[in-house]
Design an enzyme around this catalytic site. Structure first.
Site, mmCIF file in Angstrom:
data_model
loop_
_atom_site.group_PDB
_atom_site.id
_atom_site.type_symbol
_atom_site.label_atom_id
_atom_site.label_comp_id
_atom_site.label_asym_id
_atom_site.label_seq_id
_atom_site.Cartn_x
_atom_site.Cartn_y
_atom_site.Cartn_z
ATOM 1 C CG HIS A 466 -1.846 1.122 1.338
ATOM 2 N ND1 HIS A 466 -3.182 1.028 1.002
ATOM 3 C CD2 HIS A 466 -1.662 2.410 1.742
ATOM 4 C CE1 HIS A 466 -3.768 2.196 1.193
ATOM 5 N NE2 HIS A 466 -2.865 3.058 1.657
ATOM 6 C CD GLU A 467 1.537 3.273 3.713
ATOM 7 O OE1 GLU A 467 1.707 4.434 3.303
ATOM 8 O OE2 GLU A 467 0.459 2.896 4.215
ATOM 9 C CG HIS A 470 0.099 6.046 -0.696
ATOM 10 N ND1 HIS A 470 -0.937 6.764 -1.268
ATOM 11 C CD2 HIS A 470 -0.430 5.448 0.404
ATOM 12 C CE1 HIS A 470 -2.033 6.601 -0.542
ATOM 13 N NE2 HIS A 470 -1.751 5.805 0.478
#
Length: 1025
Positions: A466-467, A470
């Site tokens: 997820h990070e 980003h």
């Protein structure tokens, strides 16, 4: 690309004398922007946002939304006209509110007649009175009505502008900053003192002027401004604390296109609320408390660390300098450029100039950490943790390296920085934060040790995925304003599941993605939900955007779109989007445009997807099959506790379906684009049943009618594998939802669950178990012991054999681990002897071996929770919690401690979580949630929240996700009028201390829905359980 970004910047801000940007009106209460807004007729109930300010020529000033900046210096008559129009709509925002008269606009008459003599005389008298009043008003100074009485004259301009902390007028009237200037570059110097927990700072901001202005407004919060200069000349800095803004007023206008430098020196305390530049601490293995300082700026906390233009569209480059003691290291977004040995024994680290980025992505850490590193595609990837846990960082390093390579290839854009750090922070509130080049994590979501299970690895992998996503979605391309947060979080959530499935198929992440989609449907079914792209302005509203709608629903509609366009077409559209808007700020329409450009044949993606983001909720599709004709109807699926139904919303639904002649292969799927209220199509006479929403890729619920459900249920009873596991889970989820809506009887739900005796797959079994556990907890909290006993018997009847057949040894399959964990947690919670006996046996072996005997990670919480029910073993677990250095083990131990039925221990653990000395405060929401699952503790938790509300809101910001979680955990299982009245009374008394939070509306609505469900179904439960 510069022109695109520059345009976005102009459109984004509160441009003085600029038109209202479209993204700020797309969710307004008006279908179209009105040509005339008569603010004199009705002051809005919300603060006028700076984006609502539009300049109009003075000749048409009666139509103005606000004041053009240059008009203020020309004629006081304009002050008064505009002040009357804006009037108290602005002042309601001010911390010192004043009263104001109401103004109504005269409507022209369509006819006129000659007045009588009597009327003429009366008119003359009225005119005389008005004239006398006007003279008095003109010669007698008007007052500011306050507690201090009428002390000084007040002009209309004072009614419009708030007062700064020094008593001067603050030169700005909006929560959003003006876009007359924008930052280009920051040079920030910080010197934290980890003894006094304070820091000194200075910032030099290079700005460019976009529109002639005589003021500069930016953000600052809880800082002591020492001094400031503008172009090396000392300036007076005004502060308006309610809006966290500071400003300087200049004697001369700044010229468009010119560059200037603003310098500010300041000091502040390190924050103790887990945002801004905050202090963190932990106890090392020698029992010594260690301290560090870290940052968490998203969404609105960069202003707590340095004065800045703290809005996403104000991108700039940054040079960071940090002064530290010798025992610490410092980290920031970019690689370290130099280290200077200062004369006082301190060191100053200077970092390379950053790429252009939003302020919320800036980060720095000062700590004593250990690390490991490896090079991946010209990027140095490093993982940092406290020295005691340096052996737990290798899994994260390998995982990040693999995912970085995957994303570089998938997006066809290389990660743009030379380094990527992943840092585990011991006392961290968020799960993780995507700061560009310096990603910070809660230790639980980064570290993997010997005690970690494959399920723990699944969690860490998905959070890292997820990070890292980003770094493209959010960092490289950033939403223009927080109303489109989903462009960041929905995309990152979608990519975390997609990339984990591609790179780590053994982690079975698809079951987890299906589960979170079901949870998003449940949240979005409430009337208190909000659109994916919602209008927000206040800090509290921004905080509340960080919820399952922005994350999971955002990801769900992207999955639906990818399934509709094809994965490869979707990927090409994403690449087009990233290339077009690289370094820029965007809104939803920009994504739809990019995706439309690559579709073949051409698809108007905006037309299809716009409704999914601008209106809340999702559709309920009702299917009626009559011989060969299928009729479809769509409406808004909303669990409205007040029985009001909104049938006006329509969606463009890419319906997918299979039938009994071909149902289990992807080639069987057929597509029907459904965009009207009703539609019909034909199928073969041989078709017995239809199943819509293949593999639950779409974000909608389907009702098949009584005959349709009967056919599907009979098909599952005949052959459990007639549909894929995702479709079987979706049928269970949809039928429970329809029961909650009142469309089907609970008897029909029980009829479907009969097929579960032949079910073996994790997804449908855990979905059924989740739904039944929810009903059990509602009954349990009503203290209806006989019905609780019957419900327990029913759950054992459906799942008992499966519970008893679970192994208690090592299990390699993540999917089987997830099922085993869910089954045994329920079994032991309900006191099934086979489960509790096995759990006690494993705990005793663990204790006999001096805690060296390994308990499988997925069973650890079950085993420890059973042990925690005795006084002696609970104390053993508390000691284990305090001294464990394995965070997954530590968290499961905490959940076990919070599951106790001992009231005194419940009270202690709640207080300890709030105090933070023995239990870290970021874990308090988890403690409260766990306590509330059990009948012994839920009322104590509710009382604890009421008694400590002010302390809780000091720890967790109003609107923040932790506070949302606490509210829902303590109220969502109430189902009586007494509890409803108490909840409404308490939250209603809070006023500006949080009473307007959406989560409070959600809590009240949920209780009403629970009451309604009980009223409808208690008789059925008594009859059929």
């Amino acid at each position: 690309m510069e022109s695109v970004c520059f345009l976005s910047q102009l459109e984004y801000g509160s441009m003085e004398q600029a038109p209202l940007p479209r993204n700020m009106i797309e969710n307004s209460m008006f279908e179209e922007e009105p040509d005339v807004v008569d603010l004199a007729k009705e002051s809005p109930s919300y603060p006028i946002d700076s984006d609502d300010v539009v300049y109009e020529p003075r000749s048409s000033r009666l139509l103005v939304r606000g004041l053009g900046e240059n008009d203020l210096d020309e004629e006081e008559e304009d002050y008064e006209s505009s002040a009357r129009l804006l009037g108290m709509s602005f002042m309601n925002r001010s911390s010192s509110q004043r009263s104001a008269a109401s103004y109504t606009r005269q409507q022209p008459s369509n006819s006129c007649s000659m007045p009588s003599a009597k009327k003429t005389l009366m008119g003359i008298l009225v005119l005389v009175v008005v004239a006398l009043v006007a003279v008095i008003i003109y010669f007698v100074p008007r007052c500011t009505f306050s507690k201090d009485g009428c002390q000084k004259a007040n002009s209309s301009i004072e009614q419009l502008y708030p007062k700064a902390s020094n008593g001067e007028l603050f030169p700005w009237t909006g929560l959003r900053l003006p876009a007359s200037v924008r930052p280009v570059h920051y040079e920030i110097s910080l010197q934290p003192n980890l003894t006094s927990m304070t820091f000194q700072g200075s910032v030099a901001i290079s700005i460019v002027v976009l529109q002639e202005t005589n003021k500069i407004v930016l953000h600052s919060y809880n800082m002591k401004i020492i001094n400031g200069t503008f172009q090396d000349e000392k300036v007076n800095i005004l502060e308006y604390k309610p809006w966290q803004q500071i400003a300087i007023k200049l004697s001369k206008e700044l010229k468009k296109g010119e560059n200037y430098v603003l310098k500010i020196h300041y000091s502040a305390n390190l924050s103790n609320s887990y945002d801004g530049f905050y202090n963190s601490s932990y106890i090392d293995t020698n029992g010594k408390r260690r301290v560090l300082a870290a940052t968490q700026f998203e969404p609105l906390a960069a202003r707590k660390a340095f004065p800045c233009f703290d809005e996403p569209a104000f991108k700039a480059s940054f040079v960071i300098k940090i002064t530290r003691e010798a025992e610490y290291i410092s980290l920031s977004n970019m690689p370290k450029a130099t280290t200077a040995n200062l004369s006082n024994g301190l060191f100053e680290d200077e970092f390379e100039s950053s790429v252009n980025m939003s302020t919320y992505l800036v980060a720095f850490v000062v700590a004593n950490f250990s690390s490991v590193s490896k090079n991946v595609s010209n990027t140095l990837v490093s993982v940092y943790a406290v020295p005691d846990k340096k052996d737990q960082i290798h899994y994260a390093l390998d995982t990040a390296a693999k995912l970085l390579e995957f994303y570089n290839g998938f997006f066809e854009i290389e990660y743009p920085l030379r380094k990527l750090d992943l840092v585990g922070i011991p006392d961290f509130l968020a799960g993780a934060m995507e700061n560009w080049g310096l990603i910070t994590f809660r230790e639980t979501t980064l570290l993997i040790g010997d005690h970690s299970s494959p399920i723990d690895k699944q969690l860490v992998t998905s959070v890292i995925a997820h990070e890292l996503a980003h770094q493209w979605f959010g960092n490289l391309v950033t939403m223009r304003w927080w109303n489109d947060l989903w462009l960041n979080e929905g995309f990152a959530t979608y990519m975390q599941y997609m990339s984990t499935e591609e790179v780590f198929p053994e982690l079975d992440i698809d079951n987890e993605f299906l589960s979170v989609r079901f949870k998003a449907l449940a949240k979005d079914a409430l009337n208190s939900s909000h659109p994916v792209s919602a209008d927000v302005s206040t800090p509290e509203q921004v905080e509340e955007m960080f919820d399952s709608v922005s994350y999971e629903k955002g990801a769900s509609i992207l999955l639906m779109l990818s399934a509709t366009l094809s994965k490869e077409a979707f990927r090409k559209g994403v690449i087009e989007y990233l290339r077009t808007y690289k370094g820029c700020n965007t809104q939803s329409e920009d994504l739809w445009t990019s995706l439309s450009q690559v579709t073949n044949p051409h698809t108007d993606v905006a037309e299809m997807m716009d409704k999914w983001t601008v209106q809340k909720g999702f559709p309920l599709v009702t299917v009626t099959k009559t011989e060969s004709q299928v009729k479809l109807t769509q409406e808004h699926f909303v669990l409205n506790a007040d029985n009001a139904t909104d049938r006006s919303n329509l969606w463009h639904i890419p319906l997918t379906y299979v039938n009994d002649t071909c149902s289990n292969s992807s080639s069987c799927k057929q597509v029907f684009l459904f965009k009207n209220k009703t539609a019909t199509f034909k199928v073969s006479d041989k078709v017995r049943w239809l199943k819509f929403n293949c593999r639950s890729d779409g974000f909608y619920i389907v009702d098949y009618g009584e005959q349709g459900w009967r056919a599907l249920i009979e098909a599952l009873k005949e052959n459990v594998n007639v549909l894929p596991r995702e479709d079987r889970a979706a049928l269970i989820n949809n039928l429970f939802a329809l029961s909650r809506l009142g469309r089907v009887s609970f008897r029909q739900v029980l009829n479907l669950l009969v097929y579960l005796k032949n079910e073996t797959e994790t997804a449908p079994l855990t979905e059924a178990l989740t739904q039944l556990n929810h009903i059990f907890r509602l009954l349990d909290k009503r203290s209806d012991l006989l019905l609780v006993s019957r419900m327990t018997t029913y759950i054992f009847m459906v799942f008992g054999d499966l519970m008893d057949s679970q192994s208690w040894g090592e299990e390699s399959s993540v999917s089987k681990q997830a099922l085993r964990s869910a089954l045994l947690e329920t079994a032991c919670n309900l006191g099934r002897p086979n489960c509790t006996d096995q759990a006690k046996r494993l705990f005793d072996q663990w204790m006999t071996s001096n805690k060296t005997e390994h308990i499988p990670g997925d069973l650890l919480k079950v085993v420890l929770s059973v042990a925690a029910q005795t006084k002696e073993d609970w104390q053993v677990l508390l000691d284990t919690y305090k001294h464990s250095i394995y965070d997954s083990e530590k968290r499961k131990t905490l959940e076990a401690l919070a599951s106790t039925q001992d009231v005194r221990k419940i009270v202690w653990i709640l207080k300890a979580g709030l105090d933070g000395s023995e239990i870290q405060t970021p874990e308090l929401p988890l403690v409260i949630s766990t306590v509330c699952r059990h009948s012994a503790g839920y009322l104590h938790a509710w009382d604890f929240v009421k008694e400590n509300w002010d302390k809780l809101t000091q720890k967790f910001l109003i609107g923040s996700f932790p506070l949302q979680s606490i509210i829902m955990s303590t109220t969502s299982q109430f189902s009586t009028k007494t509890h409803l009245d108490e909840v409404e009374r308490f939250f209603g008394s809070l006023k500006d201390r949080g009473s307007q939070m959406r989560s409070i509306q959600e809590a009240i609505e949920t209780i009403k829905l629970n009451m309604r469900w009980m009223d409808r179904n208690l008789a059925t439960l008594w009859k059929w359980l």
